[in-house]
Design a protein around this motif. Sequence first.
Motif, mmCIF file in Angstrom:
data_model
loop_
_atom_site.group_PDB
_atom_site.id
_atom_site.type_symbol
_atom_site.label_atom_id
_atom_site.label_comp_id
_atom_site.label_asym_id
_atom_site.label_seq_id
_atom_site.Cartn_x
_atom_site.Cartn_y
_atom_site.Cartn_z
ATOM 1 N N LEU A 142 22.583 32.707 -19.242
ATOM 2 C CA LEU A 142 21.540 32.008 -18.493
ATOM 3 C C LEU A 142 21.464 30.524 -18.867
ATOM 4 C CD1 LEU A 142 18.721 34.710 -18.603
ATOM 5 C CD2 LEU A 142 19.941 33.920 -16.560
ATOM 6 N N TYR A 143 21.840 30.191 -20.076
ATOM 7 C CA TYR A 143 21.833 28.789 -20.506
ATOM 8 C C TYR A 143 22.718 27.937 -19.604
ATOM 9 C CZ TYR A 143 21.968 24.805 -23.741
ATOM 10 O OH TYR A 143 21.850 23.567 -24.314
ATOM 11 N N ASP A 144 23.774 28.559 -19.063
ATOM 12 C CA ASP A 144 24.735 27.828 -18.239
ATOM 13 C C ASP A 144 24.464 27.962 -16.742
ATOM 14 O OD1 ASP A 144 26.270 26.979 -20.497
ATOM 15 O OD2 ASP A 144 27.125 28.996 -20.606
ATOM 16 N N THR A 145 23.491 28.793 -16.353
ATOM 17 C CA THR A 145 23.216 28.988 -14.922
ATOM 18 C C THR A 145 21.771 28.663 -14.550
ATOM 19 O OG1 THR A 145 22.683 31.335 -15.245
ATOM 20 C CG2 THR A 145 24.976 30.795 -14.733
ATOM 21 N N THR A 146 20.983 28.232 -15.536
ATOM 22 C CA THR A 146 19.558 27.957 -15.302
ATOM 23 C C THR A 146 19.270 26.472 -15.422
ATOM 24 O OG1 THR A 146 18.953 30.121 -16.203
ATOM 25 C CG2 THR A 146 17.204 28.483 -16.029
ATOM 26 N N HIS A 147 18.601 25.921 -14.417
ATOM 27 C CA HIS A 147 18.085 24.554 -14.516
ATOM 28 C C HIS A 147 16.863 24.612 -15.446
ATOM 29 C CE1 HIS A 147 20.207 23.015 -10.797
ATOM 30 N NE2 HIS A 147 20.265 24.333 -10.603
ATOM 31 N N VAL A 148 16.938 23.939 -16.577
ATOM 32 C CA VAL A 148 15.832 23.933 -17.537
ATOM 33 C C VAL A 148 15.235 22.533 -17.523
ATOM 34 C CG1 VAL A 148 15.091 24.422 -19.891
ATOM 35 C CG2 VAL A 148 17.080 25.620 -18.929
ATOM 36 N N GLY A 149 14.039 22.411 -16.953
ATOM 37 C CA GLY A 149 13.437 21.105 -16.779
ATOM 38 C C GLY A 149 12.258 20.862 -17.702
ATOM 39 N N LEU A 150 11.939 19.604 -17.907
ATOM 40 C CA LEU A 150 10.752 19.201 -18.669
ATOM 41 C C LEU A 150 9.583 19.044 -17.701
ATOM 42 C CD1 LEU A 150 9.178 18.117 -21.119
ATOM 43 C CD2 LEU A 150 10.194 15.865 -20.664
ATOM 44 N N HIS A 151 8.519 19.799 -17.953
ATOM 45 C CA HIS A 151 7.299 19.679 -17.157
ATOM 46 C C HIS A 151 6.329 18.810 -17.967
ATOM 47 C CE1 HIS A 151 4.864 20.665 -13.792
ATOM 48 N NE2 HIS A 151 4.008 21.437 -14.422
ATOM 49 N N PHE A 152 6.462 17.511 -17.789
ATOM 50 C CA PHE A 152 5.681 16.550 -18.564
ATOM 51 C C PHE A 152 4.197 16.656 -18.210
ATOM 52 C CE2 PHE A 152 3.961 12.101 -18.708
ATOM 53 C CZ PHE A 152 3.801 12.059 -20.082
ATOM 54 N N THR A 153 3.352 16.604 -19.230
ATOM 55 C CA THR A 153 1.919 16.706 -18.961
ATOM 56 C C THR A 153 1.119 15.692 -19.764
ATOM 57 O OG1 THR A 153 -0.003 18.179 -18.957
ATOM 58 C CG2 THR A 153 1.613 18.517 -20.730
ATOM 59 N N ASP A 220 1.275 16.563 -10.768
ATOM 60 C CA ASP A 220 1.915 15.448 -10.039
ATOM 61 C C ASP A 220 1.294 14.105 -10.417
ATOM 62 O OD1 ASP A 220 3.159 17.599 -8.449
ATOM 63 O OD2 ASP A 220 1.173 17.722 -7.537
ATOM 64 N N ILE A 221 0.797 14.015 -11.627
ATOM 65 C CA ILE A 221 -0.024 12.878 -12.033
ATOM 66 C C ILE A 221 0.745 11.554 -12.004
ATOM 67 C CG2 ILE A 221 0.386 12.855 -14.533
ATOM 68 C CD1 ILE A 221 -3.092 12.913 -12.957
ATOM 69 N N ARG A 244 11.948 15.349 -9.402
ATOM 70 C CA ARG A 244 11.515 16.022 -8.178
ATOM 71 C C ARG A 244 10.939 14.985 -7.216
ATOM 72 N NH1 ARG A 244 7.428 20.519 -9.282
ATOM 73 N NH2 ARG A 244 9.281 21.492 -10.170
ATOM 74 N N THR A 245 11.335 15.081 -5.968
ATOM 75 C CA THR A 245 10.881 14.111 -4.986
ATOM 76 C C THR A 245 9.364 14.117 -4.831
ATOM 77 O OG1 THR A 245 10.953 13.468 -2.665
ATOM 78 C CG2 THR A 245 11.322 15.783 -3.141
ATOM 79 N N HIS A 246 8.804 12.941 -4.651
ATOM 80 C CA HIS A 246 7.367 12.819 -4.428
ATOM 81 C C HIS A 246 6.976 13.339 -3.054
ATOM 82 C CE1 HIS A 246 9.220 9.191 -2.714
ATOM 83 N NE2 HIS A 246 8.251 9.228 -1.832
ATOM 84 N N ALA A 251 0.432 19.371 2.443
ATOM 85 C CA ALA A 251 -0.762 18.804 3.063
ATOM 86 C C ALA A 251 -2.031 19.481 2.563
ATOM 87 C CB ALA A 251 -0.652 18.914 4.585
ATOM 88 N N SER A 252 -1.970 20.796 2.355
ATOM 89 C CA SER A 252 -3.160 21.515 1.908
ATOM 90 C C SER A 252 -3.596 21.058 0.527
ATOM 91 C CB SER A 252 -2.893 23.023 1.907
ATOM 92 O OG SER A 252 -1.784 23.342 1.084
ATOM 93 N N LYS A 253 -2.611 20.881 -0.367
ATOM 94 C CA LYS A 253 -2.924 20.436 -1.724
ATOM 95 C C LYS A 253 -3.414 18.987 -1.715
ATOM 96 C CE LYS A 253 -0.952 20.366 -6.394
ATOM 97 N NZ LYS A 253 0.254 20.636 -7.206
#
Length: 400
Positions: A142-153, A220-221, A244-246, A251-253
Amino acid sequence: MEKTKGTVTQLVNVRLDKPTVRAKRAPALPVGTVVEISHAIRGEMYKEVGIWYVLTNQTFVWSGAINASSEVPFIEKKLIVTADDIGVVDDIDMGAKVALRYGRINSIAVFVNRPKDADGAYLKGWYDFLRNYERIGDSRKLYDTTHVGLHFTITSGEPVSTGDVSNLLNGKYFRKYTDFDTDYEREAFIDQIKAELDAQYEKFKAVFKRKPDHLTSHHDILTFNKPLFRHMQEWSQKNDVPLRTHRFLPASKRFWYDTLVITDIDLPSIDKMNQWEEEFGSKVEGAQHTIVDHYGPLPPFAVINYLSQVKKKQGKLQEWLFDFLVSKDHTREIVIHLLKTTLRRQRDLVRHYKDLDKSYPGVNIKHFDGRVAEYLSLEKGSPWKSDPSLALSPVVVRKA
């Protein structure tokens, strides 16, 4: 819009919802019919030909029955399915691990500020999981097939930085995203946000032994004012980490943010952010379109009937996937919020996870029934697993 003429060479059925012989049919096209072709995609293999044409009227025709007047552009459709908010709630993480093993998702967005995990011991458990397990039916880890992203907060939990980030805090925790205001445009705030981003980035690399495969921000801060938006774009390019694109904010959010939640500032429109991006000359890699709104009811409403909720989600998901196939986009992303538990009622979930409000404020437990519904929806059916026209996007591992 580019289009190519094609002539039907044998009687052929038009398919309405997907490029497979089992899809819904429109009236067959007789020999000699001239069609307009938008592009070609991969579809079900039929008579040793697996390429299908997408016509300009948004239907699908098997390419073996069409003689095109010129070369038709082929678009390899790649899908990123991301489980958000990983690393803090055990049941969220368990749902993501199961989904990864069964090929329901191929991407996670990770918090690195889990309570009482300053040394990253818990997150290292995630690293070990990815290194030791593979997707069922796939020999690769999975290390080689998973996109592992940073969810900055900067709107949940405590900071990672050991420096001064006091402008961002209420006590020892980050201020809520509902407190977002024009102060966040001031240089003193921007400098502290930069320091915190760098600290979370370095911790991510230390744990996962590589750069993030993508960068996102909780709530999305970092798209909510021009200085933050610019820094996110520049940081992405400088560190070679896709952003990730802005343009994904549904629209609902956005209506919820604009009218009921963030009232101290006028949030920028998508058009305004497009102008900023053009002004900065940004060239940020990433999905061309993201969906985050086909899962979960809008707060504060609770899920009453999970069967109908899952059916609704499945329908919206199919609509979105159809839109992807008939578009000329190469890559799209679905962002989901999973939670694996036997609990169903909102009040039971709130009671069970009540301590989270104290240990990690910023993840709203009133929405956890929506997370359960998302998990059940994926469990019921992940169309990309069996659809030859959609491939889960491969990972380019980014070395630290």
